[in-house]
Design an enzyme around this catalytic site. Structure first.
Site, PDB file in Angstrom:
ATOM      1  N   LYS A  14       0.831  -1.212   0.000  1.00 38.15           N
ATOM      2  CA  LYS A  14       0.000   0.000   0.000  1.00 38.15           C
ATOM      3  C   LYS A  14       0.865   1.262   0.000  1.00 38.15           C
ATOM      4  O   LYS A  14       0.585   2.216  -0.720  1.00 38.15           O
ATOM      5  CB  LYS A  14      -0.947   0.013   1.213  1.00 38.15           C
ATOM      6  CG  LYS A  14      -1.880  -1.199   1.261  1.00 38.15           C
ATOM      7  CD  LYS A  14      -2.906  -1.086   2.370  1.00 38.15           C
ATOM      8  CE  LYS A  14      -2.322  -1.161   3.765  1.00 38.15           C
ATOM      9  NZ  LYS A  14      -1.867  -2.508   4.162  1.00 38.15           N
ATOM     10  N   ARG A  89      -9.884   0.166   8.901  1.00 38.27           N
ATOM     11  CA  ARG A  89      -9.442  -1.201   9.188  1.00 38.27           C
ATOM     12  C   ARG A  89     -10.528  -2.004   9.888  1.00 38.27           C
ATOM     13  O   ARG A  89     -10.319  -3.180  10.176  1.00 38.27           O
ATOM     14  CB  ARG A  89      -8.223  -1.141  10.096  1.00 38.27           C
ATOM     15  CG  ARG A  89      -6.911  -1.568   9.453  1.00 38.27           C
ATOM     16  CD  ARG A  89      -5.863  -1.493  10.537  1.00 38.27           C
ATOM     17  NE  ARG A  89      -4.603  -2.094  10.215  1.00 38.27           N
ATOM     18  CZ  ARG A  89      -3.610  -1.498   9.573  1.00 38.27           C
ATOM     19  NH1 ARG A  89      -3.745  -0.284   9.104  1.00 38.27           N
ATOM     20  NH2 ARG A  89      -2.462  -2.127   9.403  1.00 38.27           N
ATOM     21  N   ARG A 128      11.245  -6.578   5.237  1.00 37.94           N
ATOM     22  CA  ARG A 128      11.116  -5.155   5.556  1.00 37.94           C
ATOM     23  C   ARG A 128      11.646  -4.879   6.969  1.00 37.94           C
ATOM     24  O   ARG A 128      12.282  -3.867   7.212  1.00 37.94           O
ATOM     25  CB  ARG A 128       9.640  -4.737   5.452  1.00 37.94           C
ATOM     26  CG  ARG A 128       9.406  -3.256   5.647  1.00 37.94           C
ATOM     27  CD  ARG A 128       7.994  -2.858   5.269  1.00 37.94           C
ATOM     28  NE  ARG A 128       7.044  -3.140   6.322  1.00 37.94           N
ATOM     29  CZ  ARG A 128       5.732  -2.901   6.235  1.00 37.94           C
ATOM     30  NH1 ARG A 128       5.226  -2.400   5.120  1.00 37.94           N
ATOM     31  NH2 ARG A 128       4.928  -3.168   7.229  1.00 37.94           N
ATOM     32  N   ARG A 134      11.204  -1.255  12.092  1.00 41.82           N
ATOM     33  CA  ARG A 134       9.884  -1.352  12.724  1.00 41.82           C
ATOM     34  C   ARG A 134       9.819  -2.594  13.596  1.00 41.82           C
ATOM     35  O   ARG A 134       9.965  -3.699  13.098  1.00 41.82           O
ATOM     36  CB  ARG A 134       8.795  -1.402  11.650  1.00 41.82           C
ATOM     37  CG  ARG A 134       8.308  -0.032  11.244  1.00 41.82           C
ATOM     38  CD  ARG A 134       7.235  -0.105  10.204  1.00 41.82           C
ATOM     39  NE  ARG A 134       6.068  -0.877  10.606  1.00 41.82           N
ATOM     40  CZ  ARG A 134       4.925  -0.888   9.938  1.00 41.82           C
ATOM     41  NH1 ARG A 134       4.806  -0.162   8.834  1.00 41.82           N
ATOM     42  NH2 ARG A 134       3.905  -1.617  10.352  1.00 41.82           N
ATOM     43  N   ARG A 146      -0.778  -9.955  13.234  1.00 48.32           N
ATOM     44  CA  ARG A 146      -1.314  -8.846  12.425  1.00 48.32           C
ATOM     45  C   ARG A 146      -2.124  -9.373  11.244  1.00 48.32           C
ATOM     46  O   ARG A 146      -3.160  -8.808  10.892  1.00 48.32           O
ATOM     47  CB  ARG A 146      -0.179  -7.943  11.933  1.00 48.32           C
ATOM     48  CG  ARG A 146       0.257  -6.972  13.019  1.00 48.32           C
ATOM     49  CD  ARG A 146       1.651  -6.463  12.784  1.00 48.32           C
ATOM     50  NE  ARG A 146       1.803  -5.713  11.563  1.00 48.32           N
ATOM     51  CZ  ARG A 146       2.965  -5.594  10.924  1.00 48.32           C
ATOM     52  NH1 ARG A 146       4.042  -6.209  11.367  1.00 48.32           N
ATOM     53  NH2 ARG A 146       3.034  -4.874   9.845  1.00 48.32           N
TER      54      ARG A 146
HETATM   55  P1  ADP Z   1       0.835  -2.440   8.000  1.00 52.62           P
HETATM   56  O1  ADP Z   1      -0.053  -2.022   6.850  1.00 52.62           O
HETATM   57  O2  ADP Z   1       2.142  -2.918   7.547  1.00 52.62           O
HETATM   58  O3  ADP Z   1       0.138  -3.340   8.966  1.00 52.62           O
HETATM   59  P2  ADP Z   1       0.522   0.149   9.258  1.00 52.62           P
HETATM   60  O4  ADP Z   1       1.668   1.046   9.254  1.00 52.62           O
HETATM   61  O5  ADP Z   1      -0.671   0.495   8.429  1.00 52.62           O
HETATM   62  O6  ADP Z   1       1.172  -1.222   8.863  1.00 52.62           O
HETATM   63  O7  ADP Z   1      -0.017  -0.082  10.760  1.00 52.62           O
HETATM   64  C1  ADP Z   1       0.829  -0.512  11.818  1.00 52.62           C
HETATM   65  C2  ADP Z   1      -0.004  -0.777  13.076  1.00 52.62           C
HETATM   66  O8  ADP Z   1      -0.707   0.440  13.478  1.00 52.62           O
HETATM   67  C3  ADP Z   1      -1.136  -1.798  12.931  1.00 52.62           C
HETATM   68  O9  ADP Z   1      -0.671  -3.120  13.120  1.00 52.62           O
HETATM   69  C4  ADP Z   1      -2.105  -1.345  14.045  1.00 52.62           C
HETATM   70  O10 ADP Z   1      -1.658  -1.735  15.320  1.00 52.62           O
HETATM   71  C5  ADP Z   1      -2.005   0.158  13.996  1.00 52.62           C
HETATM   72  N1  ADP Z   1      -3.027   0.766  13.102  1.00 52.62           N
HETATM   73  C6  ADP Z   1      -2.774   1.426  11.941  1.00 52.62           C
HETATM   74  N2  ADP Z   1      -3.921   1.851  11.375  1.00 52.62           N
HETATM   75  C7  ADP Z   1      -4.934   1.445  12.184  1.00 52.62           C
HETATM   76  C8  ADP Z   1      -6.346   1.553  12.140  1.00 52.62           C
HETATM   77  N3  ADP Z   1      -6.975   2.173  11.134  1.00 52.62           N
HETATM   78  N4  ADP Z   1      -7.087   1.022  13.163  1.00 52.62           N
HETATM   79  C9  ADP Z   1      -6.474   0.403  14.165  1.00 52.62           C
HETATM   80  N5  ADP Z   1      -5.140   0.243  14.266  1.00 52.62           N
HETATM   81  C10 ADP Z   1      -4.368   0.758  13.301  1.00 52.62           C
END
Ligand code: ADP
Length: 190
Positions: A14, A89, A128, A134, A146
């Site tokens: 993404k 999400r 990654r 991270r 996740r």
């Molecule tokens: P990835 O797409 O690789 O999982 P992100 O950077 O989008 O990583 O998100 C990292 C973490 O941040 C998620 O695993 C979650 O804990 C939190 N997070 C991000 N966006 C949301 C969301 N919209 N609702 C709830 N938790 C979120």
């Protein structure tokens, strides 16, 4: 306005494709993951609470991310459009986003869903983790958690947009350019 929900599991690409979309359409990129990492870097109370959940591979509460997105929409009133990356999400977040946009006389144009199988995701995230620093990318157990959170809570968001006739599936395996060409084909429809 062109408002796109870029959808897909962790590691689907993404972030990479967002960059291409920003260059092409001049959209504002709203990534809740990046916003949360910003809060963590600043050491805010919200950041401290979010970090605990993120490091366990869990989602942070809906109200927290909805509040952050609402704030960013208000701060970018003249935008040509937005890319929502990593948000919504949950179905509750998707419904809240519709309400927020409606109150501004706008709406989601389309959802673009990047499809990648779980084995490939795990492989990409571990790679990654080696250079992103991270903490949630470094541990296979957290990565699987996740992906499970995604399958349980986030995958149903696709049906939400299917119901609105806005769902578009894209094969997320292939070269970056091939995948972007497929995404562009979708966005040209609108
Ligand atoms: P990835 O797409 O690789 O999982 P992100 O950077 O989008 O990583 O998100 C990292 C973490 O941040 C998620 O695993 C979650 O804990 C939190 N997070 C991000 N966006 C949301 C969301 N919209 N609702 C709830 N938790 C979120």
């Amino acid at each position: 306005m062109l408002n796109l929900v870029l959808f897909g599991p962790p590691g689907a690409g993404k972030g990479t494709q967002s960059k291409n979309l920003i260059d092409k359409y001049g959209l504002i990129h709203l990534s809740t993951g990046d916003l949360l990492r910003g809060e963590i870097a600043e050491g805010t109370e919200l950041g401290l609470e979010a970090k605990k959940l993120m490091d366990e591979g869990k989602l942070v509460p809906d109200a927290v991310v909805i509040g952050m997105i609402s704030h960013k929409l208000d701060a970018n009133k003249d935008a040509k459009g937005f890319i929502f990356d990593g948000f919504p999400r949950t179905v509750a977040q998707a419904a809240a986003l519709d309400e927020l946009l409606e109150s501004k006389g706008s709406s989601i144009t389309a959802m673009v869903a990047l499809e990648v199988n779980d084995n490939e995701l795990e492989h990409r995230l571990l790679l990654r983790g080696k250079d992103s620093g991270r903490s949630d990318d470094a541990n296979p157990e957290i990565i699987r958690k996740r992906i499970k959170e995604y399958n349980d809570k986030t995958a149903p968001v696709a049906d939400f947009y299917r119901g609105q006739d806005k769902f578009n599936s894209i094969n997320g395996i292939g070269s970056i350019d091939e995948i972007f060409a497929a995404i562009s084909e979708v966005t040209e429809k609108y």
